[in-house]
Design an enzyme around this catalytic site. Structure first.
Site, PDB file in Angstrom:
ATOM      1  N   LEU A 179      12.406  -1.728   4.799  1.00  0.00           N
ATOM      2  CA  LEU A 179      13.073  -3.256   3.195  1.00  0.00           C
ATOM      3  C   LEU A 179      13.350  -4.627   3.590  1.00  0.00           C
ATOM      4  CD1 LEU A 179      15.595  -2.036   0.601  1.00  0.00           C
ATOM      5  CD2 LEU A 179      12.921  -1.634   0.921  1.00  0.00           C
ATOM      6  N   THR A 180      12.275  -5.050   4.757  1.00  0.00           N
ATOM      7  CA  THR A 180      12.264  -6.279   5.250  1.00  0.00           C
ATOM      8  C   THR A 180      11.361  -6.922   3.934  1.00  0.00           C
ATOM      9  OG1 THR A 180       9.753  -6.513   5.448  1.00  0.00           O
ATOM     10  CG2 THR A 180      10.982  -5.257   7.273  1.00  0.00           C
ATOM     11  N   TYR A 234      -1.837 -10.240  15.100  1.00  0.00           N
ATOM     12  CA  TYR A 234      -1.559  -8.999  14.014  1.00  0.00           C
ATOM     13  C   TYR A 234      -2.081  -8.007  14.806  1.00  0.00           C
ATOM     14  CZ  TYR A 234      -2.520  -6.291  10.010  1.00  0.00           C
ATOM     15  OH  TYR A 234      -2.792  -5.456   9.027  1.00  0.00           O
ATOM     16  N   ALA A 287      -4.191  -7.520  17.411  1.00  0.00           N
ATOM     17  CA  ALA A 287      -3.963  -6.776  18.885  1.00  0.00           C
ATOM     18  C   ALA A 287      -2.918  -5.693  18.764  1.00  0.00           C
ATOM     19  CB  ALA A 287      -3.252  -7.933  19.185  1.00  0.00           C
ATOM     20  N   LYS A 330      -1.765  -3.960  16.176  1.00  0.00           N
ATOM     21  CA  LYS A 330      -2.097  -2.985  14.935  1.00  0.00           C
ATOM     22  C   LYS A 330      -3.195  -2.290  16.343  1.00  0.00           C
ATOM     23  CE  LYS A 330      -1.724  -1.988  11.851  1.00  0.00           C
ATOM     24  NZ  LYS A 330      -0.756  -0.908  10.933  1.00  0.00           N
ATOM     25  N   ASP A 334      14.846   1.767   9.813  1.00  0.00           N
ATOM     26  CA  ASP A 334      13.975   1.658  11.085  1.00  0.00           C
ATOM     27  C   ASP A 334      12.713   2.109  11.757  1.00  0.00           C
ATOM     28  OD1 ASP A 334      12.522  -0.386  12.735  1.00  0.00           O
ATOM     29  OD2 ASP A 334      14.249  -1.753  11.973  1.00  0.00           O
ATOM     30  N   ASP A 379      12.028   3.241   4.806  1.00  0.00           N
ATOM     31  CA  ASP A 379      11.650   1.570   4.631  1.00  0.00           C
ATOM     32  C   ASP A 379      12.723   0.809   5.002  1.00  0.00           C
ATOM     33  OD1 ASP A 379       8.913   0.513   2.954  1.00  0.00           O
ATOM     34  OD2 ASP A 379      10.940  -1.200   4.089  1.00  0.00           O
ATOM     35  N   PRO A 422      -4.664 -23.223  -2.260  1.00  0.00           N
ATOM     36  CA  PRO A 422      -5.378 -23.758  -0.468  1.00  0.00           C
ATOM     37  C   PRO A 422      -5.903 -22.799   0.221  1.00  0.00           C
ATOM     38  CG  PRO A 422      -2.892 -22.146  -0.293  1.00  0.00           C
ATOM     39  CD  PRO A 422      -3.366 -22.215  -1.601  1.00  0.00           C
ATOM     40  N   LEU A 423      -7.243 -23.501   0.117  1.00  0.00           N
ATOM     41  CA  LEU A 423      -8.158 -22.441   0.775  1.00  0.00           C
ATOM     42  C   LEU A 423      -8.436 -22.812   2.256  1.00  0.00           C
ATOM     43  CD1 LEU A 423     -10.655 -20.280   0.436  1.00  0.00           C
ATOM     44  CD2 LEU A 423     -11.768 -22.427  -0.057  1.00  0.00           C
ATOM     45  N   ILE A 473       0.482  -1.162   0.434  1.00  0.00           N
ATOM     46  CA  ILE A 473       0.038   0.137  -0.327  1.00  0.00           C
ATOM     47  C   ILE A 473       0.779   1.439   0.115  1.00  0.00           C
ATOM     48  CG2 ILE A 473      -1.694   1.253   0.732  1.00  0.00           C
ATOM     49  CD1 ILE A 473      -2.697  -1.570   2.394  1.00  0.00           C
ATOM     50  N   THR A 517      -6.751  -0.520  10.693  1.00  0.00           N
ATOM     51  CA  THR A 517      -6.741  -1.533   9.917  1.00  0.00           C
ATOM     52  C   THR A 517      -7.954  -2.001  10.541  1.00  0.00           C
ATOM     53  OG1 THR A 517      -6.918  -3.913   9.205  1.00  0.00           O
ATOM     54  CG2 THR A 517      -5.519  -3.447  11.336  1.00  0.00           C
ATOM     55  N   ASP A 518      -9.225  -2.740   9.798  1.00  0.00           N
ATOM     56  CA  ASP A 518     -10.321  -3.458   9.978  1.00  0.00           C
ATOM     57  C   ASP A 518     -10.632  -4.746  11.363  1.00  0.00           C
ATOM     58  OD1 ASP A 518     -10.087  -5.156   8.550  1.00  0.00           O
ATOM     59  OD2 ASP A 518     -11.845  -5.148   7.502  1.00  0.00           O
ATOM     60  N   GLU A 519      -9.466  -4.753  11.438  1.00  0.00           N
ATOM     61  CA  GLU A 519      -9.550  -6.450  11.814  1.00  0.00           C
ATOM     62  C   GLU A 519      -9.223  -5.502  13.842  1.00  0.00           C
ATOM     63  OE1 GLU A 519      -6.107  -9.258  11.319  1.00  0.00           O
ATOM     64  OE2 GLU A 519      -6.927  -9.133   8.397  1.00  0.00           O
TER      65      GLU A 519
END
Ligand code: NAD
Ligand code: DAU
Length: 337
Positions: free
Chosen positions: A40-41, A157, A159, A161, A64, A38, A212-213, A17, A129-131
């Site tokens: 660069l991970t 993740y 948590a 955020k 970083d 950035d 892989p679903l 993004i 994030t909406d998560e």
């Protein structure tokens, strides 16, 4: 500061993004200057930025966000921050939460403290994030996440955020740092690292590999084109109200099984290419965003997310840019043990 003289620090601008945002802003606001910090991970890729790398208004800094000195240096002369940098993949956070706490929580705290130290930041957009809202039941299609929905993250993740969002908002309340938080739904589009479901499935199928679903495949996500997201973030940066949270969604809910069938159809593959696999631990059932606040306040609309055309266009991008994703496939496979 005049709008046309803005100088912004973008963190994580070599990721999916962030790089779309850098490219979008440089095309929409040619007089702005962008500094991209950035680390660069595995997810950062300078090949995402070849269109802007020679632009004199663009500067890349390899550093970083957890390194206070590096952040303070990168902030020199900046009036705004758009903070994308994060560990972003749920499955990796289930395998090992520590980089998520380190970058997403501590890194955000360093960003906020560094902004206080330099004292020049007039706008700080924290990308959430909406998560963070957890999940919604499948049998209540009337329910949507609003900005008032309580935070109830399910994964390490989300948590991390949620912690970052709350830290950012606390710096606004306590120190008057001009923070705004955005929370968006699942992005899709060009340059997404091929560990996320759409580029993973598309590139697998190009290679005649099965997809892989997870679980029963009925989990629902609200798909938002990355350029629609970038436009919303630019709107919040320019016109959002300090201290506010803005939800950003594509109004485009699809179950994973429907998404998979559409990808298979668009690539001319049969349903035999679906490989049902064990479900993700703690797998959120449904995300769905109410974006009415950003629509009403900023006049934003998702105009590029309509299915299936936007998905077909994205698939075509991966078909045409094999040299971009081919080297990343191995890294993606190594990601989650
Ligand atoms: P991404 O994983 O593609 O990119 C993350 C970028 O951050 C990479 O360039 C990486 O090198 C950089 N980075 C990671 N750790 C860093 C550190 N310690 N210091 C400096 N840079 C570092 O992520 P993305 O999908 O582009 O997501 C960007 C942001 O948007 C994240 O904050 C994520 O939580 C949020 N978000 C993503 C989505 C989505 O669908 N992808 C949806 C909602 C919110
Ligand atoms: O909602 C916003 C979030 O969207 C962002 O905050 C995250 O950074 C981003 O990664 C994304 O999280 P998801 O977990 O929803 O995205 P992912 O692409 O990993 O998975 C999307 C759905 O597809 C999810 O229900 C799990 C499923 N899936 C995923 C993978 C990788 C599969 O069925 N198979 C897979 O191999």
């Amino acid at each position: 500061m005049k709008q046309d003289e803005r100088r912004i620090l973008v963190t994580g601008g070599a990721g999916f993004i962030g790089s779309n945002f850098v490219n979008f802003v440089m095309s929409q606001r040619p007089n702005w200057r962008i500094v991209n910090l950035d680390a660069l991970t595995y997810a950062g890729n300078l090949a995402n930025l070849t269109d802007v790398s020679d632009n004199p208004n663009y500067e890349f800094i390899h550093g970083d966000i957890r390194d206070r000195q590096a952040v303070v240096k990168a902030l020199s002369g900046c009036d705004s921050v758009v903070h994308f940098a994060a560990e972003s993949h749920v499955d990796r956070s289930i395998a090992d939460a520590s980089p998520f706490v380190s970058t997403n929580v501590l890194g955000t705290q360093v960003m906020l403290d560094a902004c206080r130290e330099v004292g020049t930041i007039e706008r700080f957009v924290h990308i959430g994030t909406d998560e963070v809202y957890g999940d919604l039941p499948l049998d209540r299609p009337d329910l949507l996440f609003t900005e008032q929905t309580p935070l109830k993250p399910s994964s390490p993740y989300s948590a991390s955020k949620a912690a970052a969002d709350l830290l950012a908002l606390s710096f606004q309340q306590t120190f008057d740092l001009p923070v705004m938080v955005t929370r968006c739904s699942n992005n899709f589009g060009p340059k997404q690292f091929p560990e996320k479901v759409i580029p993973l499935f598309v590139t697998n199928l190009i290679d005649s590999l099965k997809v892989p679903l997870y679980g029963d495949g009925l989990n629902v996500r609200d798909w938002l084109h990355v350029t629609d997201h970038c436009e919303a973030v630019l709107g919040v940066l320019e016109r959002g109200r300090v201290g506010e949270v803005y939800n950003i969604g594509g109004n485009n809910e699809r179950s994973n099984v429907d998404l998979t069938h559409t990808i298979l159809e668009l690539l001319g593959c049969s349903k035999d290419m679906i490989q049902p696999v064990e479900d993700r631990l703690g797998h959120d059932r449904r995300y769905a965003i109410d974006s009415s606040k950003i629509k009403a306040e900023l006049g934003w609309q998702p105009t590029r997310s309509a299915w299936p055309d936007a998905l077909a266009e994205t698939i075509n991008w991966y078909k045409a840019n094999e040299s971009w994703w081919r080297p990343l496939k191995e890294k993606a496979a190594q990601g989650v043990a």
